[in-house]
Design a protein around this motif. Structure first.
Motif, short mmCIF file in Angstrom:
data_model
loop_
_atom_site.label_atom_id
_atom_site.label_comp_id
_atom_site.label_asym_id
_atom_site.label_seq_id
_atom_site.Cartn_x
_atom_site.Cartn_y
_atom_site.Cartn_z
N PHE A 134 -18.21 21.07 47.99
CA PHE A 134 -16.88 21.34 47.45
C PHE A 134 -15.79 21.26 48.52
O PHE A 134 -15.97 21.71 49.65
N GLY A 135 -14.65 20.70 48.14
CA GLY A 135 -13.46 20.72 48.98
C GLY A 135 -13.53 19.89 50.25
O GLY A 135 -12.84 20.18 51.22
N ASN B 257 -15.93 12.86 47.58
CA ASN B 257 -15.18 14.13 47.65
C ASN B 257 -14.31 14.26 46.42
O ASN B 257 -14.33 13.39 45.53
N GLU B 258 -13.52 15.32 46.37
CA GLU B 258 -12.73 15.61 45.18
C GLU B 258 -11.54 14.69 44.97
O GLU B 258 -10.97 14.63 43.87
N GLN C 18 -11.87 12.24 42.01
CA GLN C 18 -12.59 12.78 40.86
C GLN C 18 -11.64 13.13 39.72
O GLN C 18 -10.43 13.32 39.93
N ARG D 80 -9.55 19.40 40.50
CA ARG D 80 -10.41 18.24 40.32
C ARG D 80 -11.88 18.63 40.49
O ARG D 80 -12.19 19.65 41.12
N GLN D 81 -12.74 17.83 39.92
CA GLN D 81 -14.17 18.06 40.11
C GLN D 81 -14.51 18.05 41.60
O GLN D 81 -14.01 17.21 42.34
N PHE D 82 -15.31 18.99 42.03
CA PHE D 82 -15.72 19.20 43.42
C PHE D 82 -14.61 19.78 44.31
O PHE D 82 -14.77 19.85 45.52
N ALA D 83 -13.50 20.22 43.71
CA ALA D 83 -12.47 20.91 44.50
C ALA D 83 -13.04 22.23 45.00
O ALA D 83 -13.96 22.80 44.41
#
Length: 331
Positions: free
Chosen positions: A226-227, A255-256, A259, A275-278
């Motif tokens: 994440f992030g 990464n985000e 995404q 966002r996804q994976f933030a």
């Protein structure tokens, strides 16, 4: 005993500055009113006027001292000025170099400096510039974790390092109840810093689904999924949610940034996309696919069985530690 207080506070219990805005005025004031050390989390961008309002709102809810935490990896100079102008009790610092200039400037304003560190070398540098206490974060901790050692090994080394300087050591990482508190005292710490346990309180600004997951789930994992774009090189400990388990082996080049948007939130008064994976945990304002958002937690999460008022968390820690010491460790 550490439960008798440090740094002028009634108890040696610290509520970690939970980001991005989970430890807001309500949680911090509740912790302060219970005699422990509550810490606001400053925004990760410069917004001095907003931060001043945040501090003053907290003061409207408590007449007790409290602190503000800054992540040094993000812009903070203007925010730091406000913290010192407002003369909060504690400036908590993390993820960056604590300079002698910062310490001297804080001390001139009557503000104590308490960095959180993750290694012996980092502790030595902090002690050398004259900090007032040191939070030693173990690998067991939730959220962003800077070090790789467990507190059972790291805390005693730091205690020995600073013993002659009168710097209190505060243990952080996986501590959620009186047993962890007493264990930290046995390692030589004079206080404990809790994040996940205060996250799972009535006053925390975490989303209700996030709080429920902290009660329902027992396992965490150390990851960098994440992030990655916003805060590279900052691994974290998260709950093993179904979403995380599906994506735990995310390729390192992803990464985000590219995404899809899975939700929206208001953080420190600013509207944000998630966002996804933030790396943004869901606060109370978050909407969208909450269960696919990151949920930080420490290894002690399996010992959390209910959402409690923050004052009750403090009282249970203090009373439980006293009873445990008297019943098991006093001849």
């Amino acid at each position: 005993m550490g439960w008798r207080g440090i740094l002028g506070f009634e108890y040696g219990i610290v509520q970690a500055p939970l980001g991005p805005d989970i430890s807001g005025p309500e949680l911090v004031a509740a912790v302060a009113n219970a005699g422990a050390i509550g810490i606001l989390r400053a925004p990760d961008w410069e917004c001095p006027d907003y931060l001043r309002e945040l501090i003053r709102k907290t003061r409207s809810l408590t007449d007790k001292p409290f602190g503000v935490g800054i992540v040094l990896a993000f812009p903070h100079k203007e925010n730091l000025k406000i913290i010192l102008e407002e003369k909060v009790a504690i400036l908590q610092l993390y993820w960056g170099e604590v300079t002698q200039d910062i310490v001297l400037e804080a001390h001139e304003a009557g503000v104590k400096v308490v960095p959180q560190i993750g290694s012996f070398e980092e502790a030595k540098r902090a002690a050398d510039v004259g900090v007032d206490a040191i939070i030693v974060q173990g690998h067991e901790a939730g959220g962003h974790v800077i070090g790789h050692e467990a507190i059972i090994a790291l805390v005693p080394r730091v205690v020995d390092l600073v013993a002659s300087r009168g710097i209190p050591v505060i243990a952080a990482g996986g501590i959620v109840d009186e047993r962890g508190y007493v264990a930290a005292l046995a390692l030589g710490a004079q206080g404990v810093c809790l994040g996940t346990r205060f996250l799972a309180t009535e006053e925390s600004f975490a989303h209700p689904i996030y709080k429920r997951k902290l009660v329902e789930m027992n396992e965490t994992e150390y990851t960098d999924v994440f992030g990655r774009a916003r805060w590279p090189g900052a691994p974290q400990r998260v709950l093993k949610t179904p979403f995380f388990m599906e994506w735990r082996n995310l390729p390192s080049h992803e990464n985000e940034a590219n995404q899809p948007v899975i939700g929206h939130t208001t953080i420190h008064g600013m509207e944000k996309e998630i966002r996804q994976f933030a790396g943004t945990v869901p606060n109370k304002t978050a909407r969208g696919d909450i269960e696919s958002m990151v949920m930080y937690a420490g290894e002690g999460v399996g010992l959390i069985h209910e959402i409690l008022p923050a004052a009750q968390v403090v009282n249970r820690l203090v009373e439980g530690a006293q009873i445990l010491i008297q019943q098991n460790f006093t001849s």
